[in-house]
Scaffold this motif. Sequence first.
Motif, mmCIF file in Angstrom:
data_model
loop_
_atom_site.group_PDB
_atom_site.id
_atom_site.type_symbol
_atom_site.label_atom_id
_atom_site.label_comp_id
_atom_site.label_asym_id
_atom_site.label_seq_id
_atom_site.Cartn_x
_atom_site.Cartn_y
_atom_site.Cartn_z
ATOM 1 N N LEU A 176 5.037 -80.575 -21.690
ATOM 2 C CA LEU A 176 3.579 -80.524 -20.803
ATOM 3 C C LEU A 176 3.810 -79.431 -19.755
ATOM 4 O O LEU A 176 2.833 -78.623 -19.531
ATOM 5 C CB LEU A 176 3.492 -81.972 -20.353
ATOM 6 C CG LEU A 176 3.079 -83.054 -21.087
ATOM 7 C CD1 LEU A 176 3.059 -84.520 -20.337
ATOM 8 C CD2 LEU A 176 1.824 -82.750 -21.882
ATOM 9 N N ASP A 189 0.392 -78.301 -18.064
ATOM 10 C CA ASP A 189 -0.224 -79.419 -17.446
ATOM 11 C C ASP A 189 0.868 -79.954 -16.518
ATOM 12 O O ASP A 189 1.541 -80.996 -17.077
ATOM 13 C CB ASP A 189 -0.316 -80.446 -19.049
ATOM 14 C CG ASP A 189 -0.939 -81.477 -18.340
ATOM 15 O OD1 ASP A 189 -1.188 -81.829 -17.533
ATOM 16 O OD2 ASP A 189 -1.358 -82.351 -19.405
ATOM 17 N N ASN A 228 0.616 -84.180 -15.607
ATOM 18 C CA ASN A 228 1.108 -85.001 -16.397
ATOM 19 C C ASN A 228 2.649 -84.697 -16.413
ATOM 20 O O ASN A 228 3.496 -85.773 -16.724
ATOM 21 C CB ASN A 228 0.445 -85.206 -17.784
ATOM 22 C CG ASN A 228 -0.653 -85.851 -17.685
ATOM 23 O OD1 ASN A 228 -1.045 -86.534 -17.110
ATOM 24 N ND2 ASN A 228 -1.808 -85.128 -18.395
ATOM 25 N N THR A 231 3.951 -71.111 -19.164
ATOM 26 C CA THR A 231 3.095 -71.183 -20.132
ATOM 27 C C THR A 231 2.880 -69.405 -20.822
ATOM 28 O O THR A 231 3.012 -69.292 -21.939
ATOM 29 C CB THR A 231 1.735 -71.632 -19.972
ATOM 30 O OG1 THR A 231 2.074 -72.823 -19.128
ATOM 31 C CG2 THR A 231 0.962 -71.815 -21.138
#
Length: 802
Positions: free
Chosen positions: A326, A331, A334, A591
């Motif tokens: 995640l 994210d 989370n 990311t």
Amino acid sequence: MGGSPRRPSGRQPGSGSHADAEPTTADGRTERREKRQAALAYNTNGLGHLKSGQYAKAAELFTQALALHPDNARYFFSRANCYRNLADNSRCVFDYSMAIRLDGDVAVYYANRGTIYRKLGRLDEAQSDLNKAVSLDPQNPTFCFNRALVRADMGKVRAAADDFTAAISLSTDGQHTGQTTKAHFHRGVLQHQLGLFEEAAADQRVVLRADRNNAPSLNALGMALAALGESSEALALFDQAMRLDLRTPAYPANRANAFRALARFTEALSDLAQAISLSPSDAGLRAQLGETKLDCGQFDAAAAYEHAVRLDDSNPTFRLAYGRSLYLLGDLANARAQVEAAISVDPLFAKAHYQLGLVAYQGGRYADALVSLERAAALDPSSDAPLIATAAVLLDTAKAADALARLDRAVTLEQSSVRSRLLRGRALLTLGQAEAALDDLELAIAIEADEAATRKARSQHAEQAALLAQGTAGTSADEKRRRGVQADAESAAKDTAAKSDREEAGGRRARADPDPLRAECYGQRALVLHALGENARALADLDYALDVSPDDARWLEARALCHARQANLKSAETDLDSAIACAAAAPSGATARAVAARGHANIGATIASSDASHLLAPSAAFGAHLIARLRHQRAAVRFSRESYKTSAAELVELLLAHNLPHLECTRRPAAYFLLGLCHARQGRHLAAVECLNEAVAARPDVTVYRHERAKALQLAHEHAAAVHDFSEVLRSQPGNARARFRRGFAHKALGHFNQAADDFEGAKLLAPRAPELVLSYARIHAIDTIELCAPGDEPDTPPLIF
């Protein structure tokens, strides 16, 4: 272990404290003798049935024998053996215990009861019994073997391996061949757990010489070879194991790992699908699927981890893996929840604390990040990763000295770490130690070149081995020749790769087979070379970095700065335009690293390190902070290209209230100063004064800011304020002839002719070789002021593009 028990000499069966009292009459002695003879007959008959596998009938006969002779330990032992074969473990334990109570010096009684305790999961009692058995009969290999099994179940890996070694060394009479083979198998498995992969492989080869179709041993040997980097050879072994046994999920799962190591992700995913179909509730297989999907750039990997967590929500490793996936997807909320759940299960889980620190760092929660990363470093003092991450946070919070101390420790732990040396180079550069930074980065490039050579040689060797594996098997002589060819090819490939990569390190860089980590090395070195003024070398490094990562705004920015230093302003503006476009389009943080790795041949290694690679750059290297800095630099380039209107428009927007927080605090005074210069160059002197007020308020120590404001005030006919600013400039720079000359005109405008004359004469004394400071007093009444130079061209003006 169901044969006749051995006991020390001089002891008779049934001679323990529970033996019947000796009869006192002749009739009593005769009756006792007849009962024991009848019991012996039942026992003999029972042993026959036991030997023929009629365990229930044998147990009945031993029960009849015990009814006639209840203090005979061997009858209890024999009946216990029947119950063991009938899987009646509770009765079995009772009878072995009775045998031990009646005769406590017989090793096999303890040994057999210990094996039953193991089946019942009562491992402490099992170990205790087998310890007693080994102490009574230390030369018995079976007792050592069974104790090894118990210790392996208890997780006592080293002790279990030692027991298997003892069982092997004691089995020299040829009577325990099957058990010895099993001992080699089990010891090999334990050696693997201990990281002794060569020894593990040797043990499994012994097993396979005895049974070449032993699927578990083929699998274990494959795992050992895979751990040694021989993934192609491991594949052949996993193939054979799968042909022998199609129902064991571990075999396709292990073959999937081998395919993954060879970057053959399609086959790896296919094997994992087969393994999961065989064992759909295996959470470990779901987690393995997640890792493989990350490796091949399938960012639905989080779904696989989520499935693993649903199957086993108490496993902190699965929680951590889910959280990390995640995190890689950006994210953070989370990701944090999953990693915190892992820590709640295992508060001492160092890797989880490390990941929690990375999540906090990416979220800009620097204080929280430091707490988690320091905790990870304390829990795992042998790992350099928490130290590197901590240093990155400290650098982002302007604590370069503290960061350098962490990186020194990291380098001590791992001398050949490319990342720690890269980041230490950045820390040294921040502290103004550019030469030392260059040394670290040169070493990082050399280390990475050697690692790349090894990877390339291994890849070529794997391809050759795969091709050879597709052919027919040759004779033993052919096999030797094949291995010789492979070794020669691997050596040649490694030499070639090393030569190629060292040429790249020396400046002759081939563009084939680009590597993201190498690009990072060259990009970081370019920053240092730029700081040292070696812009030509820096540009060569940046060209390579941008060949690998053409959308990396950091390297576009650095190349723009190098172009600017070489007065190639058009190229600088082009690079900054591209950098701003890339920064606006790119995701941030880890990311960005993961997405950039899509389609790259070495994607597995890239993704695996993506949670650390972003640490090499400051947080301002991503997102809105980066865009703000790039726009400031572009405005400066446009100013230098005399595009004052477009430069001013960029700066006005950048300094709006909603954009200003994104601009680094150290850049804000420079941005106001630059905007003031733009206004001054366009003749908008009062607007220039307003901007220069902000610059002076933020940095009163930068004298040129006040000097330019004094010039703007003078041209705006605010002569009193101009005299004040010129005087402040001269207080900090008493030898500034230009400021004194200009103050003379301000005094003249105010009617202070004596002060004006003093300033004009003083300026000539300060700069006697400056003809522009020589005035004709006969004509001075018609001159308001002499500018001397354009706004921004004072000799002490700091670089506008930085």
